[in-house]
Design an enzyme around this catalytic site. Structure first.
Site, short mmCIF file in Angstrom:
data_model
loop_
_atom_site.label_atom_id
_atom_site.label_comp_id
_atom_site.label_asym_id
_atom_site.label_seq_id
_atom_site.Cartn_x
_atom_site.Cartn_y
_atom_site.Cartn_z
CG HIS A 219 -7.31 14.32 6.71
ND1 HIS A 219 -6.69 14.76 5.54
CD2 HIS A 219 -6.57 13.17 6.87
CE1 HIS A 219 -5.90 13.90 5.04
NE2 HIS A 219 -5.78 12.68 5.60
CB SER A 223 -0.71 10.58 11.06
OG SER A 223 -1.76 9.98 9.96
CE LYS A 245 7.75 4.80 4.93
NZ LYS A 245 8.17 5.42 6.33
CG ASP A 246 1.40 5.48 1.45
OD1 ASP A 246 2.11 5.13 2.32
OD2 ASP A 246 0.47 6.30 1.70
CD GLU A 289 -13.34 -17.68 1.43
OE1 GLU A 289 -12.75 -18.67 1.37
OE2 GLU A 289 -12.96 -16.56 0.65
#
Ligand code: HEM
Length: 399
Positions: A219, A223, A245-246, A289
Site C-alpha cells: 500500500h 499495485s 471481483k474478488d 506432500e
C-alpha cells in the site's frame, strides 16, 4: 449519482484524498486502505489471488484451532485422536478435510500468486520489499505445512519428518548436533511431535504478522497492473469494484475447494498416512506432500547430500534476489517476447520437477531431474539478467 460514476472513470478525476470522512484512526484507516484504496482499473483475475491467499490463511487458522481442541500431541494417541476427530467429533471430518485440503489450496493459490508476480514483473522496483516479504511468507508457509503433516503420526508423517530433519545432518561439523536439537532427543519421538505441534500452532500467527507487513509495503506504492506502467492507467476505488471481483473469484475457488473436500477429500494426500507410524517399517516410496515435490526433486537431483540440501534451499533463496537479478526496465511479459517464452519454459520446468519428485530415483528420471534443476537455476541466474541486458540495449538504440 451518474456524475459520480463518470468521475470514477476519468483518470485523476476521482479525488481519493477527500474521501476520508472521519478523524477516527480505525475508520479512516479502513477508508484509506480498503474502501477508497486507489486500484488500477485494468487488473485481471490474477490480482485476486492475493485475497484468496488471505482467505485460505483464515480458513487454516480457524479450522486448525478447532482441530487442536481434540488433537493429542503424543505419539501413543496422536493417530487415534485424529481418527476420533474423523469419526466421533461432530463435523470433525469436515473440519479436518477443510484443513488438509485447505493447505493444498493455499499452496495452489500462492503458487499462482508467485508466478503472476514473475510474469508481470511485480518483484521489480518499487515493489522489491513486497516481493521479499512474500518470499519470507512462502518459507514460513513451507515450514508450517511440513510441521502439520507430521501431526497425524501416520507412516508418511514419520518418514517424511525423518528424511527432512536428517537433511540438516549434511551440514559439516554442527549438522548432527542440530538434528538432535531439532528432535529433542536421539530419535524422532514424543518430544519431536510435541514441539512440532507447538510450532505448527504458533507459525500461522507469525504468517499473519508477515502478511500485514506484506500489505503495508504494497500500500506504500500501490499495485502493479498487466501493463506494468503506472502512468496513463485509470485508478478506481477498491470498493465496490474489486471487492465484488474478488468475491466472485472467491466463489469460483470455493466451488473447486469444496468439490475436493466433499467428493475427493483424500485425493491430494497419501494413502500411507492412514497407517500408524512405525519406525521399524520403511514405506516403499517416501514422498512429501505434492506442493513440495518440485523442491524435493531438486534435492534428489544432486548426487551429493550437502549439495542437494544447498540446491533445495537455494532454489527458494534465489527468489529473494530476483529484484537485483533483473536489469530490464519493462515489467509486463506481455511486452517482453523473449522473456515470455522463457517464462513458459519455467512453468513447464516446475511442473516437470513436480512429476520427477514422485518418481523412483532411477534412469531416465535422474537425468530429467538434473536437466530440469539446471534449467530452474539458469532461468533465474542467467536468463533474467541476460534478457534484461538485451532489452535495455534494444530500447537504448531505439531511443
Ligand atoms: C499468505 C500468503 C500471501 C498473502 C495472504 C498475500 C497477499 C497479497 C495481497 C492481498 C496482495 C494484493 C493483491 C494482489 O496483487 O494479488 C499481494 C500482492 C503481492 N504479493 Fe502477496 N501474498 C502472499 C504471499 C506472497 C508470496 C509468497 C509472494 C512472492 C514470493 C508474494 C508477492 C506479492 C507481490 C510482488 C505483490 C504485488 C503484486 C502487484 O501489485 O502486482 N505474495 N499479496
Amino acid at each position: 449519482m451518474l456524475k459520480n460514476k463518470i468521475d470514477v472513470c476519468n483518470l485523476g478525476a476521482y479525488d481519493f484524498g477527500s474521501k476520508r470522512p472521519h478523524d477516527n484512526f480505525i475508520i479512516s484507516f479502513i477508508w484509506k486502505h480498503i474502501v477508497f484504496y486507489p486500484t488500477p482499473s485494468n487488473l485481471n483475475v490474477f490480482w485476486s489471488f492475493g485475497s484468496l491467499a488471505g482467505l485460505f490463511l483464515v480458513i487454516q487458522i480457524v479450522t486448525g484451532v478447532f482441530l487442536a481442541m481434540h488433537y493429542t500431541p503424543h505419539i501413543l494417541y496422536a493417530f487415534d485422536s485424529v481418527e476420533n476427530i474423523m469419526r466421533n467429533v461432530e463435523y470433525g471430518w469436515l473440519v479436518r478435510y477443510m484443513h488438509s485440503n485447505g493447505a493444498s489450496f493455499f499452496f495452489i493459490v500462492v503458487y499462482i500468486h508467485i508466478f503472476r508476480g514473475i510474469y508481470y514483473g511485480s518483484y521489480m522496483y518499487p515493489r522489491a520489499a513486497v516481493w521479499v516479504s512474500g518470499v519470507i511468507i512462502f518459507l514460513l508457509m513451507m515450514a508450517t505445512a511440513f510441521l502439520g503433516y507430521v501431526l497425524p503420526w501416520g507412516q508418511m508423517s514419520f518418514w517424511g519428518a525423518t528424511v527432512i530433519t536428517n537433511l540438516f545432518s549434511a551440514i559439516p561439523i554442527v549438522g548432527p548436533s542440530i538434528v538432535e536439537w531439532l528432535w529433542g532427543g536421539f530419535s524422532i519421538d514424543n518430544a519431536t511431535l510435541n514441539r512440532f505441534f507447538s510450532l505448527h500452532f504458533i507459525l500461522p500467527f507469525v504468517i499473519v504478522a508477515a502478511v500485514v507487513l506484506h500489505l503495508a509495503f504494497l500500500h506504500e506504492v500501490g499495485s502493479n497492473n498487466p501493463l506494468g506502467i503506472n502512468q496513463h492507467v485509470q485508478y478506481i476505488p477498491f470498493y465496490p469494484y474489486f471487492a465484488i471481483k474478488d468475491a466472485f473469484y472467491l466463489w469460483v475457488c470455493f466451488f473447486f475447494y469444496f468439490s475436493f473436500v466433499f467428493f475427493a477429500p483424500n485425493f491430494l494426500g497419501h494413502p500411507d498416512n492412514y497407517i500408524p507410524a512405525n519406525p521399524m517399517v520403511t514405506p516403499a516410496h517416501i514422498v512429501p506432500e505434492w506442493y513440495f515435490l518440485p523442491f524435493y526433486a531438486i534435492l534428489r537431483s544432486i548426487p551429493n547430500k550437502l549439495g542437494g540440501v544447498v540446491a533445495m534451499f537455494g532454489s527458494i533463496i534465489v527468489l529473494l534476489f530476483l529484484p537485483i537479478l533483473n536489469w530490464s526496465c519493462m515489467r509486463s511479459s506481455d511486452f517482453r517476447p523473449i522473456f515470455r517464452v522463457l517464462y513458459w519454459f519455467l512453468v513447464c520446468d516446475f511442473i516437470i520437477l513436480g512429476w520427477i519428485g514422485q518418481q523412483p530415483v532411477e534412469t531416465p528420471f535422474i537425468e530429467i531431474g538434473i536437466f530440469a534443476t539446471l534449467f530452474y537455476f539458469m532461468f533465474f541466474l542467467v536468463c533474467i539478467p541476460v534478457v534484461g541486458l538485451i532489452e535495455k540495449n534494444i530500447i537504448s538504440k531505439a531511443l
